[in-house]
Design a protein around this motif. Sequence first.
Motif, PDB file in Angstrom:
ATOM      1  N   SER A 113      -2.163  11.573  11.961  1.00 31.16           N
ATOM      2  CA  SER A 113      -2.459  10.222  11.261  1.00 31.16           C
ATOM      3  C   SER A 113      -4.113  10.384  11.199  1.00 31.16           C
ATOM      4  N   LYS A 114      -4.517   9.726  10.060  1.00 29.92           N
ATOM      5  CA  LYS A 114      -5.931   9.735   9.481  1.00 29.92           C
ATOM      6  C   LYS A 114      -6.290   8.540   8.738  1.00 29.92           C
ATOM      7  N   SER A 115      -7.517   7.991   9.062  1.00 33.51           N
ATOM      8  CA  SER A 115      -7.871   6.910   8.322  1.00 33.51           C
ATOM      9  C   SER A 115      -9.000   7.221   7.395  1.00 33.51           C
ATOM     10  N   ILE A 116      -8.805   7.082   6.261  1.00 32.96           N
ATOM     11  CA  ILE A 116      -9.709   7.324   4.982  1.00 32.96           C
ATOM     12  C   ILE A 116     -10.314   6.198   4.581  1.00 32.96           C
ATOM     13  N   LEU A 117     -11.820   6.199   4.190  1.00 33.26           N
ATOM     14  CA  LEU A 117     -12.556   5.330   3.383  1.00 33.26           C
ATOM     15  C   LEU A 117     -12.320   5.701   1.904  1.00 33.26           C
ATOM     16  N   VAL A 118     -11.872   4.757   1.094  1.00 26.10           N
ATOM     17  CA  VAL A 118     -11.418   5.195  -0.278  1.00 26.10           C
ATOM     18  C   VAL A 118     -12.648   5.694  -0.777  1.00 26.10           C
ATOM     19  N   LYS A 119     -13.916   5.119  -0.827  1.00 23.08           N
ATOM     20  CA  LYS A 119     -15.013   5.452  -1.658  1.00 23.08           C
ATOM     21  C   LYS A 119     -15.370   6.750  -1.071  1.00 23.08           C
ATOM     22  N   ASP A 120     -15.116   7.384  -0.045  1.00 30.33           N
ATOM     23  CA  ASP A 120     -15.856   8.513   0.574  1.00 30.33           C
ATOM     24  C   ASP A 120     -15.129   9.953  -0.071  1.00 30.33           C
ATOM     25  N   VAL A 121     -13.754   9.628  -0.583  1.00 28.15           N
ATOM     26  CA  VAL A 121     -12.856  10.785  -0.945  1.00 28.15           C
ATOM     27  C   VAL A 121     -12.846  10.891  -2.660  1.00 28.15           C
ATOM     28  N   LYS A 122     -12.473  12.217  -2.819  1.00 32.12           N
ATOM     29  CA  LYS A 122     -12.269  12.260  -4.387  1.00 32.12           C
ATOM     30  C   LYS A 122     -11.059  13.493  -4.605  1.00 32.12           C
ATOM     31  N   SER A 150      -4.606  12.365  -6.335  1.00 31.96           N
ATOM     32  CA  SER A 150      -4.564  11.196  -7.367  1.00 31.96           C
ATOM     33  C   SER A 150      -5.780  10.522  -7.113  1.00 31.96           C
ATOM     34  N   ASP A 151      -6.500   9.775  -8.369  1.00 35.56           N
ATOM     35  CA  ASP A 151      -7.793   9.040  -8.042  1.00 35.56           C
ATOM     36  C   ASP A 151      -7.191   7.718  -7.416  1.00 35.56           C
ATOM     37  N   LEU A 152      -8.251   7.309  -6.491  1.00 32.55           N
ATOM     38  CA  LEU A 152      -8.086   6.041  -5.692  1.00 32.55           C
ATOM     39  C   LEU A 152      -8.773   4.807  -6.172  1.00 32.55           C
ATOM     40  N   SER A 153      -9.240   5.063  -7.162  1.00 33.90           N
ATOM     41  CA  SER A 153     -10.281   3.839  -7.725  1.00 33.90           C
ATOM     42  C   SER A 153      -9.148   2.747  -7.980  1.00 33.90           C
ATOM     43  N   GLY A 154      -7.927   2.795  -8.118  1.00 35.94           N
ATOM     44  CA  GLY A 154      -6.939   1.636  -8.259  1.00 35.94           C
ATOM     45  C   GLY A 154      -6.458   0.637  -6.951  1.00 35.94           C
ATOM     46  N   VAL A 155      -7.057   1.669  -5.862  1.00 31.76           N
ATOM     47  CA  VAL A 155      -6.599   1.045  -4.627  1.00 31.76           C
ATOM     48  C   VAL A 155      -7.823  -0.086  -4.421  1.00 31.76           C
ATOM     49  N   THR A 156      -7.221  -1.317  -4.220  1.00 27.66           N
ATOM     50  CA  THR A 156      -7.968  -2.350  -3.876  1.00 27.66           C
ATOM     51  C   THR A 156      -7.884  -2.979  -2.460  1.00 27.66           C
ATOM     52  N   GLU A 157      -6.842  -2.613  -1.827  1.00 28.14           N
ATOM     53  CA  GLU A 157      -6.739  -2.905  -0.391  1.00 28.14           C
ATOM     54  C   GLU A 157      -6.365  -1.890   0.612  1.00 28.14           C
ATOM     55  N   THR A 193      -4.262   0.499   2.505  1.00 25.56           N
ATOM     56  CA  THR A 193      -3.129   1.016   2.272  1.00 25.56           C
ATOM     57  C   THR A 193      -2.637   1.880   3.414  1.00 25.56           C
ATOM     58  N   LEU A 194      -1.141   2.089   3.832  1.00 26.05           N
ATOM     59  CA  LEU A 194      -0.900   2.963   4.739  1.00 26.05           C
ATOM     60  C   LEU A 194       0.198   3.970   4.239  1.00 26.05           C
ATOM     61  N   LEU A 195      -0.076   5.199   3.880  1.00 26.71           N
ATOM     62  CA  LEU A 195       0.870   6.122   3.292  1.00 26.71           C
ATOM     63  C   LEU A 195       1.698   6.704   4.417  1.00 26.71           C
ATOM     64  N   THR A 196       2.977   6.675   4.326  1.00 26.50           N
ATOM     65  CA  THR A 196       3.889   7.552   5.488  1.00 26.50           C
ATOM     66  C   THR A 196       4.656   8.690   4.771  1.00 26.50           C
ATOM     67  N   LEU A 197       4.495   9.939   5.356  1.00 25.00           N
ATOM     68  CA  LEU A 197       5.258  11.049   4.702  1.00 25.00           C
ATOM     69  C   LEU A 197       5.906  11.700   5.878  1.00 25.00           C
ATOM     70  N   GLU A 231       5.979  13.223  11.352  1.00 25.56           N
ATOM     71  CA  GLU A 231       5.751  11.989  10.392  1.00 25.56           C
ATOM     72  C   GLU A 231       4.269  12.117  10.411  1.00 25.56           C
ATOM     73  N   VAL A 232       3.602  11.846   8.993  1.00 26.90           N
ATOM     74  CA  VAL A 232       2.193  12.007   8.547  1.00 26.90           C
ATOM     75  C   VAL A 232       1.944  10.536   7.941  1.00 26.90           C
ATOM     76  N   LEU A 233       0.903   9.914   8.643  1.00 27.61           N
ATOM     77  CA  LEU A 233       0.329   8.632   8.570  1.00 27.61           C
ATOM     78  C   LEU A 233      -0.956   8.524   8.024  1.00 27.61           C
ATOM     79  N   ILE A 234      -1.381   8.255   6.795  1.00 27.05           N
ATOM     80  CA  ILE A 234      -2.694   8.425   6.046  1.00 27.05           C
ATOM     81  C   ILE A 234      -3.131   6.733   5.689  1.00 27.05           C
ATOM     82  N   TYR A 235      -4.117   6.358   6.476  1.00 29.14           N
ATOM     83  CA  TYR A 235      -4.533   4.931   6.155  1.00 29.14           C
ATOM     84  C   TYR A 235      -5.875   5.037   5.442  1.00 29.14           C
ATOM     85  N   PHE A 236      -5.547   4.303   4.074  1.00 29.52           N
ATOM     86  CA  PHE A 236      -6.881   4.306   3.047  1.00 29.52           C
ATOM     87  C   PHE A 236      -7.402   2.888   3.300  1.00 29.52           C
ATOM     88  N   LYS A 237      -8.670   2.896   3.672  1.00 29.56           N
ATOM     89  CA  LYS A 237      -9.344   1.703   3.968  1.00 29.56           C
ATOM     90  C   LYS A 237     -10.276   1.472   2.869  1.00 29.56           C
TER      91      LYS A 237
END
Length: 1588
Positions: free
Chosen positions: A1079-1088, A1133-1140, A1142-1146, A1163-1169
């Motif tokens: 699992s990993k929590s990601i701040l949308v503005k900090d990744v490209k 993928s560009d995350l500029s369209g993410v506005t809230e 989001t939890l990605l489960t793979l 199981e892989v959990l990625i939390y975009f904040k």
Amino acid sequence: MEKIDLFYILFILACLHVNSVTSPTGTSQINCTTGTNIEVGNVQEGYEGDVEIITNIGPDDHLVLEGYLFPIGVTFLELVYSNGDSTATVRTIKPLDADVLQESGGILYYSLTCPNPSLKNIRTLTVQDVNDNPPIFESKSYNTTVSEATAVGSSVLKVTAEDADIYPVNNNIIYSILPPAPDEFEVRDDGNIRLKQRLNYNNAQQYIFTVEAKDVGELSDTTTVTITVEDFDNLNPYFDHSLYKASIHENQIGQFSDITPEAIKAQDGDTGINEPVVYSITAVFPNEYQSNFEIDQNSGVISVTMALDREETDKITVHIQATQQDDASKTANAVVSVIIEDVDDNPPKFDQDEYTVSILENSPQNQFVLQTRVTDLDLGGFVGTFQIIPESVPFSISPDGTILVKSSADLDRETTTSFSFQVEAQENPPSTIKATADVTIILLDENDNSPQFTTSKYQGNVYGNQTIGMQVVKVEATDLDEGPNSEISYSIEFGNEGGYFGINENDGEFTLVQTIPLVENKILQFSLYVTAKDGGATSRSTSAMVDVQAPGDSHPQFLQKTYQGQVEEDQSEADIVKVEFLSIDPIVPVILTVETEADKFSINQDTGVLSTKVKLDFEEESSYTVQLSISDGTNRDEASVLVEVLDINDNSPVFESHPASVSVPEDHTVGDDVTSITATDADAGFNGEVRYTLLGGAGRFNVDQETGVITLAAPLDRETQDVYQLVITAQDQGRPSHSTTTTLDISVTDINDNAPIFSRQQYEITVSEHVEVGRAVVDVMATDKDNGANAIVTYHIVKQEPSSTSPVFIIDAESGSISLAEKLDYGKAKRYTLEVEGQDGGTPVLTGSATVTVWVEDMNDKAPVFSKVQYDVSVYENLAGGTALVSLEVTDEDEGGFSKGHFIMDSDTFIINSQGVISLRSDATLDRETLDNYNIQVIAVDQPVDGLSSTAQVIITVLDVNDNNPQFLPLPEPIEIQEGAYTPSSPGEVCEILVTDADIGDNGCVTITTSSHSELFRFREDGTLLAIEELDRETQDVYDVVIVAMDHAIPQRNNITTVRVNITDVNDNAPVFSSDTYSKSILVKDVKVGDVLLTLSATDKDAGSNALISYSFSEDSSVVTLDAETGDITLTSDLSGVTEDTLLTLTAIATDHGTPPESDEVEVLIYFKIAPFTENVAFESSSYNFAIKENEPEASIVGKVKALTGNPLVTVSYNMKSHKDVFSVDGEGTIKALRPLDKEEVEWYILTVEAIDSSTPPNTAETTVSVQVENVNEAPGFDNEIYEAEIFSIFPYKFPIVNIQAWDPDVGESSELQYSLQESTTLLDVEANTGQIYVLDASSFGDSLFTFHVKATDKHGLFTTTTVQIKVKQSVHRDSVSVISLNQPVYIVEKKILEMEESMKKVLGWTVKVLSVRAEDGIEMRTILRDSSDKTYISFIAMDSSGAVIKATEVKEKLQSNHDELKVELEKVFDSDLEIKVEEGSGISEDSEDSSAAVIIALSVLLAISIVGFVAVLTVCLVRMKKMKKDTDSDRESFNIGKPKISSIDKSFTFHNKKEDDKEVKFSNTPDSERDSENDTDLSNGNSISAL
């Protein structure tokens, strides 16, 4: 009738037999013209009677019987004939013996010779041999040593027996070995013992058996044969075991800690030789550890020289070899499997560095003080021992760390206010790691000290100028306690019956309150007891004596006007007599004066003893009258002493003149007088009586002690000793005695009592038949122990065998030299036996004899003969140089046989000795593999010069010995097998191992086995190594298999090597992800796009391609991609369209490259904040407070804590950081107790709980949890289930019996317990606060056992009970008590009771027990001596050996009769002059008995009326006890009840009165120093207590 017929038949047969024996063999005519040669006939040996009747004898023939050819024959015959007779008879003179005629072949030759002319009429008589001689062995035992390598068929020893019979049929001997016969040997007909089977030293080192020689007539003889087997070095060394297992700790060097199955040891296979072996290491696997080991070449001890690391390898294989020290080719191999063990390296730690606690002083033994706790980070926690440093402190520590009171007696606040020490926790051996903590224990005060007077006795004086109110003396006491416990008040308890004295209760000033009426010439003494009592809640008190003297007017005077005494002469400063007088000294001093004979006598001013100043002489004056005077300066008195002088022994005996030496013959009769001596003594009476004693003479002489006559006590022998020196002592009978000594020499003269003795009893020589006549052949010699003419020896030949007309030998009478008188002839006689006699010159003549045997030596004409033409011998290779192989037997018919012969043999390998034994040369060896057969020619020559010879062939075959180890052929490389599930029925082939052995037969047949990993591998018969169990490469990929090649010989030889088997991989393991979830929590503005968000990792236990892993998603993602090789998840993928948020489960898959492939999913959990966040963990509360009742069961819930995180992906776990042994916390935060808790042990627990989140790195938080253990009221408990005690019916009111103690498990509540009796009784009661049981009234209870129950109740009403058993006994009868008085103070007598009892026992012969010690009542007059101002009465009983009490009347009689002896013994105890008086009465007054009964009645009435009556009864009791005048009468509560003034007795004892049935009294005596706590502590122990 039948018996008569039988008798006649036997008679006729006997007559016929007699006729046959005595009738002549034949008749013949004599011919003196031509001579004749006639065979007379045949007779059996043993024949006696007529041999021949001769006729036709002319009147001038004059026949003579002569020997012919063999003169021995004529010795059996005689001729019965007279000149002129016409007939003659030849008859025997002794039984015929064919064995004696062996030289002539059993034919007796003789001649009837006509002397003129000399013609011989030759006769021959054949004497037939009878089997009457058994075989006789030449020796009763035979011994030899034989090498174990001796060839089978070799002769090892020859036994020889001879049969004296002459017919071959009678002297033919058969040899045999008697059972039990060894299988290894046989005996041949010629007596040769031959080897049947090969010898083995390891099986038998010695054979002992019996060989029998038997002739045809079953006559036999036996001999013992001992054959010792000599070991031969033909075997290799061997190890006791082929595989050893050893272990050693990591980081350690030195020897192995353990070797199994036993210590490494190799030894030579030849146990008899046991050649030393040298040890070495041949290989170490893995190879890199070769330098870590070394082996002691002598002992085989393996050591680790460089420390090993178990984490690198946990097992090492060491190959070792043992090589025979003298032959490097002889080796043995073994394998040592070494296990490396783990070690402990974390120290223990106390939960506190310092502990401080307060406890009451005098706390009982084993009382809980505090609990220490130790933790250890090593596995298993702390495992070790606790120790207090120093051990001298009065505390102990239990295995669980609990500190307890060890010695209650040392917890004295007044001595030590606190204790500081260390507790040490040390891990169990071998670890030496330890931890320490400081402990301080503070003692709180208790009222445990009684007031103490500055002295045990105070002295005061009242003189004629006395005034009311004057101070007599001042007493002072101190108390070591604090506060009210140390405040003291004073009072006079008893001794003030006259009311003369008073005391200030505050300062202890003692004053005169009433005038004392003084008495002239007397000292009135008042002994008063003063009590000092402290102010404690339960007060304590102590008593002291105040001794007040009130002297009257002084008028000294002697008790007698005349005294008598004796003294021995020649004594200076000798005591004569003690004079006694009256005075009031030392109040008014007196002077003693010698008025007459003052130059000879003096008197001691202190003791009154008259003694001599100079030595007196009985001969000058035998008595004196001495005048004495006594004066105090004003008044004077006189007395006289009659002194008698006693005689002493002062002369020694004196010997009269006597010769210095006396002679006596050696045959002097025992008991007869030898001589006498006389001594005289000038003294008279016993001083002049002389007694004689004797020293020396070796016990052969006695002296009459009264007459001095010396007699012979034992036979004499001049040859043993010819002179004796005696020392005679004359001693008088005086005391002390005097003596004188003198010496006397006694010479022993010779008599002829020893016969000559030859230097040898038998002489044996060999003389050639060519020796000339007159030549000396031997000298004989005899000696005689006598002397003079008795010792002169002359020699004679008294007998010669065989006899001859003229002697063949003559002897010189003086020198004993024997020489030849006639020429020797071997044909006539082979041996002569001479009997030689030696005569001495004494009267009567004594003789000795000896035998001389002369052998006639013969001269060689026959060649030697081998027993075989060809000898076939088989021997084993590797024989030791010098080993005998075969013995060649050679015979020679000449005299002496082949004894002078020798052998000739040409060989570089073998050698033959003079006995025909062929041996291996010392520098040669036999090797079957080199040459297996030898053919040798041997020549035997019978003489050194011009000898005759013969030839034999010897063929030697060399047999195989197991002297070659199996050898491994080159091993295949590499050795591999695929991992798999193999079984014994379906094994897997590893490889083929080939082995060779140079030996043959079983020695060369080889079998291969595995010595390690035998459970996994084994060999097939063809040498193929097989896998028989499952092999898992992932568990172990390499096996070092130790294989052993062993031949089939006995003992076996082997070779050892190690085969490294590599296990190849099979794809039998799937990949495994490193985490169950990623699992990993990601701040949308900090990744490209292109950033790596997360990396997945998986591992595969397989190897090679089977372990290569590829990563993939189960479904494609438009947001991220997964790298197949690295596992990196990258943003695509560009995350500029993410506005809230989001939890990605793979789902990710890891797949290996094996065939078939294996895979794993995760199981892989990625939390975009969208907004930033802080990852943290925190408890809902910074502290928690919980409570739990004590004694709740295990796993009881205490409470629950909770921690929160700000991320739904982050989970929380909990950890208990303190008191892990008491509490636990689970994953939900629930806290549970691991065991029941005890408030009395620990009331509060402060816990630290940690919360840990699942972040990377993890975040943590801590909270404090306080847990209070709430009290549950618990019932108290007693120290003992039953208390026992014994008392007597005379015990006073409130006399303490036993102290019972209960404890309350509730903290601090033991002191609040209340004690009560469950039964109502007038016998005793219990103190409610202390548990002290005391007497109410025991006078009406006698010789009975009473049982009561005491209850202890806590403040909450819970209680427990215990049983008290009191045995009441009747008092000692007054007829058994005796009383004596001493002029000593009470306090001194009390200290000397034990010594006094022993001294009285020594004098009376009975066991003495003191019952009481008391002072006088002050109205009796003191004795006159200066130190006799005190008087003490001692009451006691005496018992015989059976324990029976002796009546007082009998004791008094013995005291009076042994008064002086008793005085001497008791003066040793008290170190001063002593006055002893036997008092009248029993020591127990009748008044006291009457008053006792009255008091009991009054007590019963007054108790029933009111409390006032009770006080009155108590007063009566006090009066009664004062009248008894015994220390036990003191009020126990007011006057220190725990310290009765009764004599100390070391141990309890039992006695019974002769007049009363089974009445026993037990005395329990305790030294005064121990009585302080007797009623407070000792009585609580539940022990049986008796008191008097």
